[in-house]
Design a protein around this motif. Structure first.
Motif, short mmCIF file in Angstrom:
data_model
loop_
_atom_site.label_atom_id
_atom_site.label_comp_id
_atom_site.label_asym_id
_atom_site.label_seq_id
_atom_site.Cartn_x
_atom_site.Cartn_y
_atom_site.Cartn_z
N GLY A 58 11.92 -1.64 5.15
CA GLY A 58 12.26 -2.63 4.13
C GLY A 58 12.38 -2.00 2.76
N SER A 59 11.86 -2.69 1.75
CA SER A 59 11.99 -2.26 0.36
C SER A 59 10.90 -1.29 -0.06
N ARG A 60 9.98 -0.99 0.82
CA ARG A 60 8.92 -0.03 0.55
C ARG A 60 8.93 1.03 1.65
N PRO A 61 8.39 2.23 1.38
CA PRO A 61 8.50 3.33 2.35
C PRO A 61 7.54 3.21 3.52
N TYR A 62 7.74 2.16 4.30
CA TYR A 62 6.99 1.94 5.53
C TYR A 62 7.97 1.62 6.64
N GLY A 103 9.44 -10.03 3.63
CA GLY A 103 8.41 -9.47 4.50
C GLY A 103 8.31 -10.16 5.84
N ARG A 104 9.40 -10.78 6.26
CA ARG A 104 9.42 -11.44 7.57
C ARG A 104 10.15 -10.54 8.56
N ALA A 120 5.00 -9.86 8.30
CA ALA A 120 4.60 -8.45 8.35
C ALA A 120 3.28 -8.21 7.63
N ARG A 121 2.92 -9.06 6.68
CA ARG A 121 1.67 -8.86 5.93
C ARG A 121 0.45 -9.31 6.73
N SER A 122 0.55 -10.48 7.32
CA SER A 122 -0.60 -11.01 8.05
C SER A 122 -0.60 -10.65 9.53
#
Length: 309
Positions: A58-62, A103-104, A120-122
């Protein structure tokens, strides 16, 4: 020199200096980012027995990986290579997956015939949609919808506004006796979808009108995609993973996605049947599915990174 001329000259000098300084700063920032990423691992392990297939970043390096074994979602830091299971699959497989800007995660459920959405967070499963399909394989996100392929049926599934619509594939589409549809992407102009057809004409791409399902074979010249799997479009450059060939074939497309010119083939000795591909910075990341070995709970899996062209 007149006052007005001196004033204009001063403004020009200041503007030019600022522009050059800005360009230098941007160049320096880009170079610093490139240097930083070069220190990141170009190969890192995934859990033993995981059986990875899909990847999304996504928008972060993960990077997020889906498990064919049990549907779990594993998240790995691209900076360190370390990760953990962030969502449980409850025994239902996860094949392709994509993450949106909220984040879905949108998950293709393979033999379960399901489409699932996960926070993705929970790690919580938000919704489960039954498609009536046989093998829901891969997914691409477009404005307002998620589109999924079915490898054994000549259809696409559109998930929009909380409902699934089945779109039959017609026109040039030819359904083979085995895996046929696989990876899916958008055309560069965003007006249509690109779908791997591993059967028609020895394997290639189809451009699909999302409104009607009408498919048209993409002209790739002499290139074939008999083992085509995941697709990734960056601008007009299309990366097509050829899993059994341990390669990524690279094409330059026209805007409409009706024609593609082969640029190069990326190979790497670390490839062990890669399936799908995602990008971060100047790198491409791929999971090694290792379809050439019998999976066991102790089978080792990993992900590798190569440079974009």
């Amino acid at each position: 020199m007149a006052l007005a001329d001196r004033s204009f000259a001063r403004r020009t000098l200041l503007t030019t200096t600022a522009a050059l300084t800005g360009a230098a700063l941007l160049g320096g920032t880009a170079q610093a980012a490139e240097t930083r990423q070069a220190a990141w691992p170009a190969q890192f392990p995934l859990p033993d027995g995981f059986q990875p297939e899909g990847i999304t970043i996504g928008s972060r390096p993960y990077a997020y990986f889906g498990s064919l074994a049990n549907g779990d979602i594993y998240r790995a830091s691209l900076a360190t290579g370390r990760g953990k299971i962030v969502a449980k699959g409850a025994g239902r497989p996860t094949v392709g997956l994509k993450i949106d800007r909220h984040g879905r995660l949108f998950l293709a459920g393979g033999t379960s015939g399901e489409i699932r959405t996960v926070d993705a967070r929970s790690g919580e499963t938000e919704q489960v949609y039954a498609t009536g399909g046989t093998f829901v394989n891969d997914v691409i996100l477009t404005p307002g919808a998620a589109w999924f392929t079915d490898s054994f049926k000549p259809v696409l599934y559109q998930l929009a506004k909380g409902a699934v619509t089945t779109v039959p594939l017609t026109g040039d589409w030819q359904q083979g006796p085995d895996f046929t549809a696989n990876g899916i992407e958008r055309t560069p102009d965003g007006r249509a979808l690109l779908v791997v057809n591993a059967f028609a004409n020895g394997g290639g791409l189809m451009r699909v009108d999302p409104r009607t399902g009408a498919a048209r074979a993409v002209d790739l010249g002499a290139a074939k995609l008999p083992n085509g799997d995941g697709l990734l479009l960056l601008g007009r450059i299309l990366y097509a993973v050829q899993q059994q060939q341990n390669a990524i074939d690279v094409f330059r497309l026209n805007d409409a996605g009706t024609r593609g010119t082969a640029i190069t083939r990326i190979t790497d000795p670390r490839f062990r049947i890669p399936t799908t591909v995602a990008a971060w910075g100047s790198r491409l990341y791929l999971p090694n599915a290792r379809f050439d070995v019998e999976p066991t709970p102790t089978t080792e899996y990993d992900a590798v990174a190569v440079r974009q062209v």
